[in-house]
Design a protein around this motif. Structure first.
Motif, short mmCIF file in Angstrom:
data_model
loop_
_atom_site.label_atom_id
_atom_site.label_comp_id
_atom_site.label_asym_id
_atom_site.label_seq_id
_atom_site.Cartn_x
_atom_site.Cartn_y
_atom_site.Cartn_z
N GLU A 184 5.20 -0.76 -1.43
CA GLU A 184 4.40 -0.06 -0.13
C GLU A 184 3.57 0.94 -0.80
O GLU A 184 2.21 1.18 -0.11
CB GLU A 184 5.45 0.26 0.86
N TRP A 185 3.89 1.72 -1.65
CA TRP A 185 3.36 2.93 -1.77
C TRP A 185 1.83 2.56 -2.59
O TRP A 185 0.80 2.95 -2.71
CB TRP A 185 4.10 3.72 -2.96
N HIS A 186 2.06 1.32 -3.29
CA HIS A 186 0.99 0.91 -4.19
C HIS A 186 0.13 -0.32 -3.62
O HIS A 186 -0.70 -0.78 -4.06
CB HIS A 186 1.66 0.20 -5.46
N ASP A 187 0.46 -0.45 -2.20
CA ASP A 187 -0.47 -1.34 -1.36
C ASP A 187 -0.36 -2.68 -1.80
O ASP A 187 -1.27 -3.31 -2.08
CB ASP A 187 -1.80 -1.07 -1.05
N LEU A 188 0.73 -3.17 -2.49
CA LEU A 188 0.90 -4.56 -3.00
C LEU A 188 1.28 -5.57 -1.92
O LEU A 188 2.39 -5.43 -1.27
CB LEU A 188 1.69 -4.26 -4.17
N PRO A 189 0.71 -6.76 -1.70
CA PRO A 189 0.92 -7.75 -0.93
C PRO A 189 2.30 -8.41 -1.30
O PRO A 189 2.90 -8.43 -2.15
CB PRO A 189 -0.24 -8.66 -1.13
N ALA A 190 2.72 -9.13 -0.30
CA ALA A 190 3.99 -10.01 -0.34
C ALA A 190 3.75 -11.23 -1.25
O ALA A 190 2.31 -11.85 -1.44
CB ALA A 190 4.43 -10.47 0.93
N ASN A 191 4.72 -11.75 -2.09
CA ASN A 191 4.51 -12.89 -2.73
C ASN A 191 5.34 -14.01 -1.98
O ASN A 191 6.10 -13.83 -1.38
CB ASN A 191 5.55 -12.71 -4.20
N ALA A 192 4.75 -15.37 -2.36
CA ALA A 192 5.29 -16.54 -1.51
C ALA A 192 6.42 -16.92 -2.49
O ALA A 192 6.08 -17.04 -3.71
CB ALA A 192 4.30 -17.74 -1.49
N THR A 193 7.68 -16.89 -1.87
CA THR A 193 8.86 -17.31 -2.96
C THR A 193 9.60 -18.26 -2.41
O THR A 193 9.38 -18.69 -1.22
CB THR A 193 9.46 -16.08 -3.19
#
Ligand code: SF4
Ligand code: SF4
Ligand code: SF4
Lengths: 188, 219
Positions: free
Chosen positions: B24-33
Motif C-alpha cells: 500500500e505504501w509503495h502503491d503496488l498493484p495486486a497480483n493475479a495468483t
C-alpha cells in the motif's frame, strides 16, 4: 541462484569483497532524490475506523485537496497503537478498488440484473417494505390469548462496530417495531 | 546513525499486515495468483511485493506439526554485494545510504543490461532483488527510505500488531535483540540471531534456518 555461487561468496566472505564507490556514500544526491517524495507530505490527517472487524482499529486517513492519498494505523489509539492486520493495512486499496460499490444496486425479484438506484429511492423502499411486512404480519395475541405484539418475519442483524449507546438506540427502535429476532456477528 | 530492524519470528502470527502495508505504501498493484495449497501468497517476492511472509510447515520426528513464519525482505547488508556488482556495470544503479544504511535500487538500475541486472540479483546472498519486466528496474525493499528520512518508522514495522519487528538505531536494536534472544531460548533452546554482524535486518529464529526458508540465513 545456485549453491555453487553461494558457497563461493561464502568462501570469500561478504566483507572481503571490499568497498566499492556506491558504498562510500558518494551518492548523496541519489539518496536525497529518493527521499524527496514522501507521499503524505502536507496532507491533512483525518481520524477514521477500519470497517472490517469488531476490534475497530483506528486509522489515520491522509487527505489532500479533498482526496484520500494514504491510510495507516493511528498510534495514539489505545486499541491498536498504530498496528493493523492485512485487511486494515489494505484499506487504501479498498477505496481505490474499481470493484468497490459507490451507489446502491437493486436486483428486482426474479431478475438477473443489478440496477443502479439513488439513496432516496433505496431508503424509501426499505421503509416501505418494513412497514408493509409489519402491517401484514404483526401478531397482537398468541394462541393462549396473551398480548405479544410481535413480528416474526423481520430480523435485525447488528454490528460489533456499534457502541453501547448506539446499540441501546438501535435496540429500542427495532423493539418498537415489534421485532424480536436480533443477532449480531462479531466479525462484521 | 545506521538503522536496524529486529524480526523476532517467535512472535509472528503470519497475519501478513506487513506484506500488505508495504504494498500500500509503495502503491503496488495486486497480483493475479492461484490457490497452491499454501497461505504463502504470492508464492515469491516480485516487483509488486517487496516483502512476503513465507510459510514453512513440517512434521517433526516426534509427530508434532511445526509451522514457521518468515517475513522476508532485503537485509540492507552492512557491505552489500548487490551494490558492488551493480557498480561494476552502472555506477549508482544500487546505492547504500551512509546515514541510515539503507540499500536502494535507483532509477539508474533500469540502465543495467539484462545480464548485469541478473548478475546483481544472483549475487544477493538472500535472494532478494527482482527485475521489473516493464520498467527494467531492480525492485526490492527500500527500508521505506522516504519515511525513515522523515523520521517515521518503516510501514511494515509500524503495522505489525504483534511486535515482531523493532526498528531504530542499530545499537539499540542489537540490545533488544539480545534480550529477546534470551527470552526466546527459554522456550526454544536452538533460538538464534541470523547473520547479525553483516546485516541491518536481523532475524530471530526459533530453530535452524533450514526450517524457515532456503535463503533465510547466509553465514
Ligand atoms: S505484521 Fe507482524 S505478525 Fe503479521 S505477518 Fe508481519 S511480522 Fe508477522
Ligand atoms: S539483502 Fe541482497 S539486495 Fe539486500 S542489501 Fe543485501 S545483497 Fe543487497
Ligand atoms: S521496510 Fe518498507 S519497503 Fe522494506 S519491507 Fe518494510 S514496508 Fe516494505
Amino acid at each position: 541462484m545456485n549453491t555453487t555461487r553461494r558457497s563461493f561468496l561464502k568462501l570469500m566472505g561478504v566483507s572481503a569483497v571490499g568497498l566499492s564507490l556506491g558504498q562510500l556514500g558518494f551518492d548523496l544526491a541519489e539518496a536525497q532524490a529518493y527521499a524527496s517524495k514522501l507521499k503524505i507530505e502536507g496532507a491533512k490527517e483525518v481520524g477514521s475506523v477500519c470497517p472490517f472487524c469488531s476490534v475497530c482499529c483506528q486509522i489515520i486517513a491522509y487527505v489532500r485537496n479533498g482526496k484520500l492519498v494514504s491510510t495507516e494505523g493511528d498510534p495514539d489509539f489505545p486499541v491498536n497503537e498504530g498496528a493493523l492486520c492485512a485487511k486494515g493495512a489494505a484499506l487504501f486499496s479498498m477505496y481505490t478498488n474499481p470493484h468497490r460499490l459507490t451507489k446502491p444496486l437493486y436486483r428486482a425479484p426474479f431478475s438477473d440484473k443489478w440496477v443502479e438506484k439513488d439513496w432516496d429511492w433505496t431508503l424509501n423502499q426499505i421503509a416501505r417494505r418494513v412497514k408493509d411486512t409489519r402491517d401484514k404480519d404483526m401478531v397482537l395475541k398468541n394462541e393462549k390469548g396473551q398480548t405479544v405484539n410481535r413480528v416474526d418475519t423481520l430480523f435485525m442483524m447488528g454490528t460489533s462496530h456499534a457502541s453501547n449507546e448506539e446499540c441501546a438506540v438501535i435496540h429500542q427502535a427495532i423493539r418498537s417495531l415489534g421485532m424480536v429476532q436480533m443477532d449480531h456477528q462479531a466479525r462484521v | 546513525m545506521p538503522k536496524a530492524f529486529l524480526v523476532d519470528t517467535t512472535r509472528c502470527t503470519a497475519c501478513r499486515g506487513c506484506q500488505l502495508a508495504c504494498k500500500e505504501w509503495h502503491d503496488l498493484p495486486a497480483n493475479a495468483t492461484k490457490q497452491r495449497g499454501s497461505h504463502q501468497n504470492p508464492p515469491d517476492l516480485n516487483p509488486n511485493n517487496l516483502k512476503i511472509v513465507r510459510f514453512n510447515e513440517r512434521m517433526t520426528k516426534e509427530g508434532v506439526v511445526v509451522w514457521n513464519f518468515f517475513p522476508d525482505q532485503c537485509r540492507h547488508c552492512i557491505t552489500p554485494v548487490c551494490v558492488d556488482v551493480a557498480d561494476m556495470a552502472v555506477p549508482g544503479a544500487m546505492i547504500k545510504d551512509k546515514k541510515t544504511g539503507a540499500v536502494l535500487a535507483t532509477e539508474k538500475s533500469a540502465k543495467l543490461s539484462p545480464a548485469d541486472a541478473k548478475a546483481v540479483a544472483e549475487a544477493c546472498p538472500y535472494n532478494i532483488p527482482r527485475i521489473d519486466p516493464k520498467t527494467k528496474r531492480i525492485t526490492k525493499c527500500d527500508m521505506c527510505f522516504d519515511r525513515v528520512s522523515a523520521g517515521m518508522q518503516p510501514i511494515c514495522v509500524k503495522t505489525c500488531p504483534t511486535g515482531t519487528m523493532v526498528f531504530g538505531e542499530r545499537e539499540e536494536v542489537l540490545a533488544v535483540a539480545q534480550k529477546r534472544l534470551a527470552f526466546a531460548k527459554e522456550r526454544f533452546p536452538k533460538a538464534h540471531l541470523v547473520d547479525m554482524e553483516d546485516v541491518s535486518v536481523i532475524y530471530l529464529l526459533a530453530e535452524e534456518k533450514e526450517h524457515y526458508y532456503e535463503y533465510a540465513g547466509f553465514m
